[in-house]
Design a protein around this motif. Structure first.
Motif, PDB file in Angstrom:
ATOM      1  N   GLY A 391      46.942  34.370  61.344  1.00  0.00           N
ATOM      2  CA  GLY A 391      45.511  34.127  61.479  1.00  0.00           C
ATOM      3  C   GLY A 391      44.838  35.129  62.392  1.00  0.00           C
ATOM      4  O   GLY A 391      43.742  35.617  62.113  1.00  0.00           O
ATOM      5  N   ALA A 392      45.488  35.471  63.515  1.00  0.00           N
ATOM      6  CA  ALA A 392      44.911  36.414  64.472  1.00  0.00           C
ATOM      7  C   ALA A 392      44.825  37.821  63.889  1.00  0.00           C
ATOM      8  O   ALA A 392      43.818  38.517  64.039  1.00  0.00           O
ATOM      9  CB  ALA A 392      45.746  36.426  65.751  1.00  0.00           C
ATOM     10  N   MET A 393      45.887  38.232  63.210  1.00  0.00           N
ATOM     11  CA  MET A 393      45.915  39.586  62.653  1.00  0.00           C
ATOM     12  C   MET A 393      44.979  39.740  61.462  1.00  0.00           C
ATOM     13  O   MET A 393      44.467  40.836  61.203  1.00  0.00           O
ATOM     14  CB  MET A 393      47.340  39.950  62.237  1.00  0.00           C
ATOM     15  CG  MET A 393      48.287  40.184  63.398  1.00  0.00           C
ATOM     16  SD  MET A 393      49.901  40.820  62.875  1.00  0.00           S
ATOM     17  CE  MET A 393      50.501  39.445  61.866  1.00  0.00           C
ATOM     18  N   SER A 394      44.751  38.650  60.727  1.00  0.00           N
ATOM     19  CA  SER A 394      43.938  38.748  59.522  1.00  0.00           C
ATOM     20  C   SER A 394      42.526  39.243  59.804  1.00  0.00           C
ATOM     21  O   SER A 394      42.012  40.123  59.103  1.00  0.00           O
ATOM     22  CB  SER A 394      43.885  37.394  58.806  1.00  0.00           C
ATOM     23  OG  SER A 394      43.212  36.424  59.603  1.00  0.00           O
ATOM     24  N   GLY A 395      41.884  38.694  60.844  1.00  0.00           N
ATOM     25  CA  GLY A 395      40.530  39.120  61.191  1.00  0.00           C
ATOM     26  C   GLY A 395      40.486  40.571  61.625  1.00  0.00           C
ATOM     27  O   GLY A 395      39.564  41.317  61.272  1.00  0.00           O
ATOM     28  N   MET A 396      41.494  40.991  62.375  1.00  0.00           N
ATOM     29  CA  MET A 396      41.532  42.368  62.849  1.00  0.00           C
ATOM     30  C   MET A 396      41.752  43.360  61.700  1.00  0.00           C
ATOM     31  O   MET A 396      41.158  44.437  61.664  1.00  0.00           O
ATOM     32  CB  MET A 396      42.639  42.520  63.896  1.00  0.00           C
ATOM     33  CG  MET A 396      42.402  41.700  65.139  1.00  0.00           C
ATOM     34  SD  MET A 396      43.745  41.831  66.347  1.00  0.00           S
ATOM     35  CE  MET A 396      43.207  40.630  67.569  1.00  0.00           C
ATOM     36  N   ILE A 397      42.620  42.977  60.751  1.00  0.00           N
ATOM     37  CA  ILE A 397      42.878  43.847  59.603  1.00  0.00           C
ATOM     38  C   ILE A 397      41.620  43.992  58.750  1.00  0.00           C
ATOM     39  O   ILE A 397      41.251  45.096  58.330  1.00  0.00           O
ATOM     40  CB  ILE A 397      44.041  43.301  58.750  1.00  0.00           C
ATOM     41  CG1 ILE A 397      45.367  43.418  59.518  1.00  0.00           C
ATOM     42  CG2 ILE A 397      44.151  44.069  57.426  1.00  0.00           C
ATOM     43  CD1 ILE A 397      46.539  42.748  58.836  1.00  0.00           C
ATOM     44  N   VAL A 398      40.930  42.876  58.507  1.00  0.00           N
ATOM     45  CA  VAL A 398      39.713  42.933  57.699  1.00  0.00           C
ATOM     46  C   VAL A 398      38.621  43.716  58.418  1.00  0.00           C
ATOM     47  O   VAL A 398      37.904  44.521  57.807  1.00  0.00           O
ATOM     48  CB  VAL A 398      39.225  41.509  57.353  1.00  0.00           C
ATOM     49  CG1 VAL A 398      37.845  41.551  56.704  1.00  0.00           C
ATOM     50  CG2 VAL A 398      40.217  40.821  56.427  1.00  0.00           C
ATOM     51  N   ALA A 399      38.489  43.499  59.733  1.00  0.00           N
ATOM     52  CA  ALA A 399      37.476  44.226  60.495  1.00  0.00           C
ATOM     53  C   ALA A 399      37.777  45.726  60.525  1.00  0.00           C
ATOM     54  O   ALA A 399      36.873  46.560  60.465  1.00  0.00           O
ATOM     55  CB  ALA A 399      37.383  43.675  61.912  1.00  0.00           C
ATOM     56  N   GLY A 400      39.063  46.074  60.620  1.00  0.00           N
ATOM     57  CA  GLY A 400      39.443  47.480  60.693  1.00  0.00           C
ATOM     58  C   GLY A 400      39.568  48.140  59.345  1.00  0.00           C
ATOM     59  O   GLY A 400      39.491  49.373  59.238  1.00  0.00           O
ATOM     60  N   SER A 401      39.758  47.340  58.287  1.00  0.00           N
ATOM     61  CA  SER A 401      39.919  47.912  56.948  1.00  0.00           C
ATOM     62  C   SER A 401      39.128  47.078  55.944  1.00  0.00           C
ATOM     63  O   SER A 401      37.931  47.276  55.789  1.00  0.00           O
ATOM     64  CB  SER A 401      41.410  47.961  56.574  1.00  0.00           C
ATOM     65  OG  SER A 401      41.592  48.530  55.310  1.00  0.00           O
ATOM     66  N   SER A 402      39.797  46.141  55.266  1.00  0.00           N
ATOM     67  CA  SER A 402      39.105  45.328  54.266  1.00  0.00           C
ATOM     68  C   SER A 402      39.943  44.115  53.888  1.00  0.00           C
ATOM     69  O   SER A 402      41.138  44.037  54.191  1.00  0.00           O
ATOM     70  CB  SER A 402      38.827  46.146  52.999  1.00  0.00           C
ATOM     71  OG  SER A 402      40.052  46.504  52.370  1.00  0.00           O
ATOM     72  N   TYR A 403      39.307  43.180  53.191  1.00  0.00           N
ATOM     73  CA  TYR A 403      39.999  42.005  52.661  1.00  0.00           C
ATOM     74  C   TYR A 403      41.025  42.427  51.618  1.00  0.00           C
ATOM     75  O   TYR A 403      42.093  41.818  51.499  1.00  0.00           O
ATOM     76  CB  TYR A 403      38.962  41.048  52.058  1.00  0.00           C
ATOM     77  CG  TYR A 403      39.543  39.788  51.447  1.00  0.00           C
ATOM     78  CD1 TYR A 403      39.943  38.726  52.248  1.00  0.00           C
ATOM     79  CD2 TYR A 403      39.655  39.652  50.065  1.00  0.00           C
ATOM     80  CE1 TYR A 403      40.454  37.556  51.690  1.00  0.00           C
ATOM     81  CE2 TYR A 403      40.159  38.495  49.499  1.00  0.00           C
ATOM     82  CZ  TYR A 403      40.558  37.446  50.315  1.00  0.00           C
ATOM     83  OH  TYR A 403      41.063  36.299  49.756  1.00  0.00           O
ATOM     84  N   LEU A 404      40.705  43.487  50.865  1.00  0.00           N
ATOM     85  CA  LEU A 404      41.636  44.013  49.867  1.00  0.00           C
ATOM     86  C   LEU A 404      42.948  44.434  50.533  1.00  0.00           C
ATOM     87  O   LEU A 404      44.035  44.111  50.058  1.00  0.00           O
ATOM     88  CB  LEU A 404      41.004  45.196  49.122  1.00  0.00           C
ATOM     89  CG  LEU A 404      41.786  45.828  47.956  1.00  0.00           C
ATOM     90  CD1 LEU A 404      40.834  46.489  46.971  1.00  0.00           C
ATOM     91  CD2 LEU A 404      42.817  46.855  48.440  1.00  0.00           C
TER      92      LEU A 404
END
Length: 428
Positions: A391-404
């Motif tokens: 859950g914590a990493m998901s927001g950071m990955i989307v913010a830094g890259s994308s949902y894709l």
């Protein structure tokens, strides 16, 4: 030899306990009653856990004003569920399932009340602290699946797990689809709309606790432990009834559940935010999450039979393959396509279902009743921590890259399940 911490419950109401030990018919009746009571509590528990999944990220996004930490609520209540899993497991080990599960649900209800108050006074600190406490309900709802296995024979354990889990569907699907209703109700009493689902969560968790406290008697774990203790002392039954603990089985079962939890939580957490960015309203978000949670629990009856018939290994591999397709579809589906999002999130829930039931069955197979609850609590701590990390990493990955990117990584990561189960078979 039973551990000291389990002895205390063995002396409770000895005459009643002895009557169950002497009668296989009464044991079967208690097994069925336990499944019924736990199933009723799961209906309420499912409604309680749906609130955090559906609007937790949106509430944090609204209060913080950024997407970077939108995954934090999921991380917090799953982190809180880690501590609660250990607490509920140890409490169940010492005093029985009834005490442990009741306490966990009540604490989760208090956490949901704290989230409501935090939204009213706009306190980020109280929100985060309450989400940690709210996680106790999530952990307890998950640990309740073990209660049905305490008196089950080895060939029906996965089926017993699935029978208790399937009833979570009713509450878990209803919860997200009541988002707008509870939001309007919250506004009518002066509470922010996104806190509305937590009103439902508070009532649901507390009701689940009340059901278990009043109806889960006699305690199935206490009876199962007494039966095992008596059989071990009997020379005539020693060769056939004594169960040994398999550390390898525990490791494999835990790994399966940890991997599926990471993938499921990471993608699920950011899907509501992804949908809102593409113009979907709160009702649409609730519909997609409702299908997702339904797929997490509704197939359980069939899954349990498959796990018992086809084996733990086959269904663990099926979990990895299903999660792969879910991740790829989530990654490449157009953001404005409700149909594809529903399919992707349903596959995500189904893959998690396969992994959880096969992994849980492995844990039950590999433990003794004298230490089972404590071991199950420890394993659920790992599951909760993995969910918190996802859950914590998901927001950071989307913010830094994308949902894709997040969905694609999640799908590929799920393939790690296959070498894990192949390794487990080679070691035999």
């Amino acid at each position: 030899m039973l551990q000291k911490e389990s002895v205390k419950v063995l002396d409770v109401r000895p005459a009643l306990s002895q009557s169950y030990m002497d009668s296989s018919e009464k044991q079967k009746a208690l097994y069925k009653r336990t499944l019924f009571v736990v199933s009723i509590s799961q209906i309420f528990g499912g409604a309680g856990l749906a609130a955090g999944v559906t609007v937790g990220a949106l509430l944090a996004q609204q209060m913080l004003g950024t997407n970077a930490f939108a995954g934090l609520p999921s991380a917090l209540f799953t982190l809180g569920s880690a501590g609660a899993a250990l607490f509920v497991g140890r409490l169940s080990q010492r005093f029985g399932r009834r005490t442990g599960l009741t306490a966990g649900f009540m604490i989760g209800g208090l956490g949901a009340i704290g989230v409501i108050i935090a939204a009213i006074i706009n306190s980020i600190f109280l929100l985060f602290a309450s989400l940690l406490v709210y996680g106790a309900g999530t952990a307890t709802n998950l640990q309740a699946r073990y209660a049905g296995t305490d008196l089950a024979n080895p060939k029906q354990r996965a089926t017993a797990i699935s029978m208790t889990m399937v009833f979570t569907t009713f509450g878990a699907v209803a919860g997200p689809n009541l988002v707008n209703v509870m939001g309007n109700f919250a506004l009518s009493i002066g509470v922010p709309s996104l806190a509305g689902p937590f009103i439902l969560a508070a009532a649901a968790y507390i009701l689940a606790g009340v059901v278990l406290f009043t109806m889960l008697r006699p305690d199935p774990l206490v009876i199962a432990r007494m039966i095992e203790s008596t059989n071990i002392k009997s020379r005539d039954h020693l060769a056939t009834t004594e169960q040994t603990e398999s550390k390898r089985g525990i490791v494999v079962g835990a790994t399966i559940m940890v991997l599926t939890q990471i993938v499921m939580v990471a993608i699920m957490t950011m899907t509501p935010v992804h949908m809102r960015h593409h113009g979907h309203d709160l009702g649409s978000v609730g519909l997609v999450i409702g299908f997702h949670i339904g797929a997490m629990y509704l197939p359980s009856l069939v899954t349990g039979v498959l796990v018992d018939k086809l084996g733990r290994t086959v269904m663990a591999i099926a979990s990895g393959v299903t999660l792969l397709f879910a991740g790829l579809l989530s990654a490449f589906a157009p953001g404005d396509s409700m149909v594809l999002l529903v399919i992707a999130l349903s596959l995500l829930g189904l893959g998690w279902n396969f992994g959880l039931i096969s992994g849980t069955a492995l844990i039950v197979d590999s433990t003794k009743t004298s230490t089972r609850a404590k071991t199950q609590g420890k394993v659920d701590v790992l599951i909760a921590l993995s969910g918190a990390a996802g859950g914590a990493m998901s927001g950071m990955i989307v913010a830094g890259s994308s949902y894709l990117t997040l969905s694609f990584i999640g799908g590929i990561f799920s393939l790690l399940l296959i070498p894990v189960v192949i390794w487990s078979r080679r070691e035999k």
